[in-house]
Design an enzyme around this catalytic site. Structure first.
Site, short mmCIF file in Angstrom:
data_model
loop_
_atom_site.label_atom_id
_atom_site.label_comp_id
_atom_site.label_asym_id
_atom_site.label_seq_id
_atom_site.Cartn_x
_atom_site.Cartn_y
_atom_site.Cartn_z
CB CYS A 36 -1.39 3.81 8.92
SG CYS A 36 -1.96 2.65 7.69
CB CYS A 82 -2.48 7.07 5.81
SG CYS A 82 -1.59 7.35 4.27
CB CYS A 84 6.11 4.52 4.65
SG CYS A 84 6.93 6.08 4.39
CB CYS A 101 -0.92 -0.04 1.22
SG CYS A 101 -2.10 1.32 1.25
CB CYS A 102 3.87 2.26 2.03
SG CYS A 102 3.23 2.54 3.70
FE1 SF4 Z 1 -1.39 2.75 2.96
FE2 SF4 Z 1 -1.20 3.11 5.60
FE3 SF4 Z 1 0.99 3.31 4.01
FE4 SF4 Z 1 -0.97 5.16 3.97
S1 SF4 Z 1 0.45 4.68 5.70
S2 SF4 Z 1 0.06 4.31 2.25
S3 SF4 Z 1 -2.83 3.89 4.22
S4 SF4 Z 1 -0.27 1.48 4.45
#
Ligand code: SF4
Length: 235
Positions: free
Chosen positions: A204, A201, A229, A118-119
């Site tokens: 998170c 985010c 991340c 996701c990151c």
């Molecule tokens: Fe995805 Fe969480 Fe990374 Fe944001 S912090 S990009 S929602 S995993």
């Protein structure tokens, strides 16, 4: 060549203020220097330094699509106060659709692999797009922030992104930063007043209790060693 340049600038900058660091880098890298703002307190301080000195450094931020309402609000407030443009980089639509349709909209909670995927789509690929064609980028990292940031330098080679990284606030303490924000009336994310020292985010990030580590509210379900991340991964 870069190693020598990095050593030269690091030597020049020993004991310099954040303002002097940014000025020197703006002179050295000209229009190939950008600032990646994550809208945290550190980055708001850097935006203040750039805007109030009219340094020719363009500012961008990553809109992951999962930010807090307060973060979007802060983008507008900052642009309006300093009369600047913060360039927004969003995730690639196709990659994002593929990811959420395959793994689920909140898949980051279920494994480190999912969280990193996701990151990658929401932050790392847009960051690489934003950095393309530049020679150096400025970040708001501070040594105090986490175990993974203790051995950084003010100017260093960023192997992952293939350019120089500048950390002008590296030696600032939390108190110093808070005083600077207050004294200069710098706009900041209102979540900081409600137990959120570090904001990413929304799904998170959570508030922390008094005395907890300042990064404890980020990816709280993971161990401290994995809590980057990928934006600031070394080597
Ligand atoms: Fe995805 Fe969480 Fe990374 Fe944001 S912090 S990009 S929602 S995993």
């Amino acid at each position: 060549m870069y190693k020598e340049l990095i050593n030269d600038i690091n030597n020049q900058l020993t004991g310099s203020s954040a303002e002097e660091i940014i000025r020197t880098c703006a002179e050295n890298f000209k229009d190939k220097l950008v600032f990646a703002s994550s809208l945290g307190l550190e980055d708001q301080a850097i935006t203040h330094i750039i805007a109030s000195n009219n340094f020719p450094v363009s500012i961008f931020t990553l809109d992951t699509g999962r930010l807090f309402y307060e973060s979007y609000d802060l983008i507008e407030k900052t642009e309006s106060k300093y009369k600047i443009k913060i360039n927004i980089f969003s995730p690639n639509t196709n990659k994002l659709q593929e990811l959420v349709n395959e793994k689920g909209i909140n898949m980051f909670y279920y494994s480190i692999e999912n969280r990193k995927a996701c990151c990658e789509v929401r932050k790392i690929e847009p960051l690489q797009r934003a950095l393309k064609g530049n020679n150096a980028w400025i970040c708001g990292l501070r040594r105090e922030q986490s175990v993974t940031r203790k051995d950084l330098d003010i100017i260093e080679w960023d192997e992952n992104n293939g350019l120089i990284k500048v950390n002008p606030l590296l030696n600032w303490t939390e108190n110093q930063l808070n005083d600077y924000i207050k004294t200069n009336k710098i706009p900041y994310n209102t979540l900081h007043d409600n137990g959120f020292p570090s904001i990413g985010c929304a799904p998170c990030t959570r508030a922390i209790a008094e005395g907890e580590d300042i990064r404890a509210g980020r990816w709280w379900w993971e161990s401290p060693e994995t809590k980057e991340c990928g934006l600031h991964k070394r080597g």
